[in-house]
Motif scaffolding. Structure first.
Motif, PDB file in Angstrom:
ATOM      1  N   ASP A  56       7.454  -2.035  11.777  1.00 40.17           N
ATOM      2  CA  ASP A  56       6.018  -1.897  11.529  1.00 40.17           C
ATOM      3  C   ASP A  56       5.657  -2.008  10.044  1.00 40.17           C
ATOM      4  OD1 ASP A  56       6.940   0.512  10.523  1.00 40.17           O
ATOM      5  OD2 ASP A  56       5.883   1.755  11.965  1.00 40.17           O
ATOM      6  N   GLN A  57       6.668  -2.111   9.178  1.00 41.60           N
ATOM      7  CA  GLN A  57       6.481  -2.261   7.729  1.00 41.60           C
ATOM      8  C   GLN A  57       5.700  -1.102   7.104  1.00 41.60           C
ATOM      9  OE1 GLN A  57       7.902  -4.865   5.828  1.00 41.60           O
ATOM     10  NE2 GLN A  57       8.951  -5.090   7.758  1.00 41.60           N
ATOM     11  N   GLN A  58       5.588   0.010   7.812  1.00 43.35           N
ATOM     12  CA  GLN A  58       4.897   1.177   7.293  1.00 43.35           C
ATOM     13  C   GLN A  58       5.868   2.046   6.506  1.00 43.35           C
ATOM     14  OE1 GLN A  58       1.555   2.004   7.643  1.00 43.35           O
ATOM     15  NE2 GLN A  58       1.330  -0.035   8.513  1.00 43.35           N
ATOM     16  N   ALA A  59       5.395   2.593   5.406  1.00 45.21           N
ATOM     17  CA  ALA A  59       6.203   3.520   4.624  1.00 45.21           C
ATOM     18  C   ALA A  59       6.280   4.848   5.370  1.00 45.21           C
ATOM     19  CB  ALA A  59       5.589   3.716   3.247  1.00 45.21           C
ATOM     20  N   VAL A  60       7.296   5.626   5.036  1.00 40.47           N
ATOM     21  CA  VAL A  60       7.521   6.919   5.678  1.00 40.47           C
ATOM     22  C   VAL A  60       7.341   8.006   4.628  1.00 40.47           C
ATOM     23  CG1 VAL A  60       9.216   8.360   6.870  1.00 40.47           C
ATOM     24  CG2 VAL A  60       9.191   5.889   7.264  1.00 40.47           C
TER      25      VAL A  60
ATOM     26  N   TRP B 215       0.836  -1.197   0.000  1.00 39.28           N
ATOM     27  CA  TRP B 215       0.000   0.000   0.000  1.00 39.28           C
ATOM     28  C   TRP B 215       0.872   1.250   0.000  1.00 39.28           C
ATOM     29  CZ3 TRP B 215      -4.606   1.550  -1.175  1.00 39.28           C
ATOM     30  CH2 TRP B 215      -5.050   2.800  -0.756  1.00 39.28           C
ATOM     31  N   SER B 216       0.533   2.200  -0.862  1.00 36.61           N
ATOM     32  CA  SER B 216       1.227   3.479  -0.922  1.00 36.61           C
ATOM     33  C   SER B 216       0.279   4.575  -0.444  1.00 36.61           C
ATOM     34  CB  SER B 216       1.684   3.782  -2.352  1.00 36.61           C
ATOM     35  OG  SER B 216       2.109   5.127  -2.463  1.00 36.61           O
TER      36      SER B 216
ATOM     37  N   LYS C 214       0.272   7.379  -3.244  1.00 37.65           N
ATOM     38  CA  LYS C 214      -0.521   7.105  -4.444  1.00 37.65           C
ATOM     39  C   LYS C 214      -1.949   6.674  -4.113  1.00 37.65           C
ATOM     40  CE  LYS C 214       2.920   7.539  -7.424  1.00 37.65           C
ATOM     41  NZ  LYS C 214       2.956   8.444  -8.534  1.00 37.65           N
ATOM     42  N   GLN C 215      -2.192   6.354  -2.836  1.00 37.16           N
ATOM     43  CA  GLN C 215      -3.490   5.862  -2.386  1.00 37.16           C
ATOM     44  C   GLN C 215      -3.938   4.655  -3.232  1.00 37.16           C
ATOM     45  OE1 GLN C 215      -5.694   7.012   0.326  1.00 37.16           O
ATOM     46  NE2 GLN C 215      -3.580   7.505   0.854  1.00 37.16           N
ATOM     47  N   ASN C 216      -2.982   3.735  -3.400  1.00 38.52           N
ATOM     48  CA  ASN C 216      -3.246   2.556  -4.224  1.00 38.52           C
ATOM     49  C   ASN C 216      -2.215   1.486  -3.876  1.00 38.52           C
ATOM     50  OD1 ASN C 216      -4.464   0.975  -6.138  1.00 38.52           O
ATOM     51  ND2 ASN C 216      -3.987   2.324  -7.856  1.00 38.52           N
ATOM     52  N   CYS C 217      -2.490   0.264  -4.298  1.00 39.15           N
ATOM     53  CA  CYS C 217      -1.530  -0.823  -4.169  1.00 39.15           C
ATOM     54  C   CYS C 217      -0.507  -0.689  -5.295  1.00 39.15           C
ATOM     55  CB  CYS C 217      -2.232  -2.176  -4.278  1.00 39.15           C
ATOM     56  SG  CYS C 217      -3.412  -2.488  -2.959  1.00 39.15           S
ATOM     57  N   ILE C 218       0.761  -0.791  -4.942  1.00 35.82           N
ATOM     58  CA  ILE C 218       1.815  -0.674  -5.947  1.00 35.82           C
ATOM     59  C   ILE C 218       2.838  -1.784  -5.754  1.00 35.82           C
ATOM     60  CG2 ILE C 218       1.599   1.843  -6.119  1.00 35.82           C
ATOM     61  CD1 ILE C 218       4.284   1.955  -4.501  1.00 35.82           C
ATOM     62  N   GLN C 219       3.650  -1.990  -6.746  1.00 39.05           N
ATOM     63  CA  GLN C 219       4.836  -2.835  -6.632  1.00 39.05           C
ATOM     64  C   GLN C 219       6.011  -1.870  -6.582  1.00 39.05           C
ATOM     65  OE1 GLN C 219       4.207  -5.190 -10.192  1.00 39.05           O
ATOM     66  NE2 GLN C 219       3.660  -6.955  -8.931  1.00 39.05           N
ATOM     67  N   VAL C 220       6.587  -1.699  -5.399  1.00 38.42           N
ATOM     68  CA  VAL C 220       7.629  -0.677  -5.225  1.00 38.42           C
ATOM     69  C   VAL C 220       8.826  -0.920  -6.128  1.00 38.42           C
ATOM     70  CG1 VAL C 220       6.973  -0.031  -2.894  1.00 38.42           C
ATOM     71  CG2 VAL C 220       8.642  -1.829  -3.225  1.00 38.42           C
ATOM     72  N   PHE C 221       9.108  -2.171  -6.445  1.00 47.55           N
ATOM     73  CA  PHE C 221      10.252  -2.476  -7.300  1.00 47.55           C
ATOM     74  C   PHE C 221      10.003  -2.081  -8.747  1.00 47.55           C
ATOM     75  CE2 PHE C 221       7.732  -6.227  -6.342  1.00 47.55           C
ATOM     76  CZ  PHE C 221       7.319  -6.648  -7.593  1.00 47.55           C
ATOM     77  N   ASN C 222       8.758  -1.815  -9.122  1.00 48.44           N
ATOM     78  CA  ASN C 222       8.435  -1.348 -10.472  1.00 48.44           C
ATOM     79  C   ASN C 222       8.209   0.160 -10.532  1.00 48.44           C
ATOM     80  OD1 ASN C 222       8.571  -3.778 -11.883  1.00 48.44           O
ATOM     81  ND2 ASN C 222       6.471  -4.306 -11.401  1.00 48.44           N
ATOM     82  N   GLU C 223       7.739   0.754  -9.448  1.00 43.35           N
ATOM     83  CA  GLU C 223       7.373   2.169  -9.482  1.00 43.35           C
ATOM     84  C   GLU C 223       8.330   3.083  -8.729  1.00 43.35           C
ATOM     85  OE1 GLU C 223       3.275   3.226  -9.072  1.00 43.35           O
ATOM     86  OE2 GLU C 223       2.634   1.190  -9.544  1.00 43.35           O
ATOM     87  N   GLY C 224       9.099   2.534  -7.812  1.00 42.82           N
ATOM     88  CA  GLY C 224      10.002   3.359  -7.006  1.00 42.82           C
ATOM     89  C   GLY C 224      11.429   3.290  -7.517  1.00 42.82           C
ATOM     90  N   PHE C 225      12.276   4.117  -6.900  1.00 45.42           N
ATOM     91  CA  PHE C 225      13.705   4.102  -7.202  1.00 45.42           C
ATOM     92  C   PHE C 225      14.390   3.210  -6.172  1.00 45.42           C
ATOM     93  CE2 PHE C 225      12.337   8.436  -8.491  1.00 45.42           C
ATOM     94  CZ  PHE C 225      12.548   8.303  -9.853  1.00 45.42           C
TER      95      PHE C 225
END
Length: 144
Positions: free
Chosen positions: A103-107, A52-53, A56-67
């Motif tokens: 907590d596996q939460q994004a910052v 969860w992002s 983006k307020q959506n489910c994402i694959q961080v390895f495809n959308e992030g740096f």
């Protein structure tokens, strides 16, 4: 005739080996899970690599959308566990996905007047592609 009987016995024996073992143990319906039913509270499927992002307020694959940001002090012959940073569409916020957060939460980070993204102990320099944790360089991306 003996060869024919011996061949028939061997064929029956070999065909019995090809049968799958029957599992007599049945699980209750509430213990069985369908494939792909590992959705979290937001509906993201971990088996598909989704997270969860908030940005983006959506489910994402961080390895495809992030740096990708790799650890600066990676050990030789050890697995590299990367962090990821995702930039907001308006470039005013960034979101960090860190492997070592319990907590596996994004910052979420806010962009300051100098162009750095900051939030408490985290600071990201997009020009150098470096993530600082408590003022120390911890993760670095490939800058081309």
């Amino acid at each position: 005739m003996k060869k024919l009987i011996l061949t028939a016995v061997c064929m029956v024996g070999l065909s019995a080996c090809n049968q799958p073992a029957k599992n007599t143990e049945k699980k209750p319906a509430d213990e069985r899970k369908a494939v792909g039913s590992d959705k979290d509270d937001h509906g993201c499927m971990a088996s598909a690599g989704q997270t969860w992002s908030e940005l983006k307020q959506n489910c994402i694959q961080v390895f495809n959308e992030g740096f990708r940001l790799n650890p600066v002090n990676a050990q030789n012959n050890a697995a590299v566990i990367s962090a990821f940073v995702l930039m907001g569409d308006d470039q005013k916020k960034a979101e960090l996905f860190l492997p070592d957060r319990e907590d596996q939460q994004a910052v979420l980070l806010d962009k300051d007047s100098k162009g750095m993204y900051q939030n408490g102990q985290y600071s990201y320099d997009p020009i150098k592609s470096v993530l600082y944790v408590d003022g120390k360089e911890q993760y670095k991306g490939n800058v081309e």
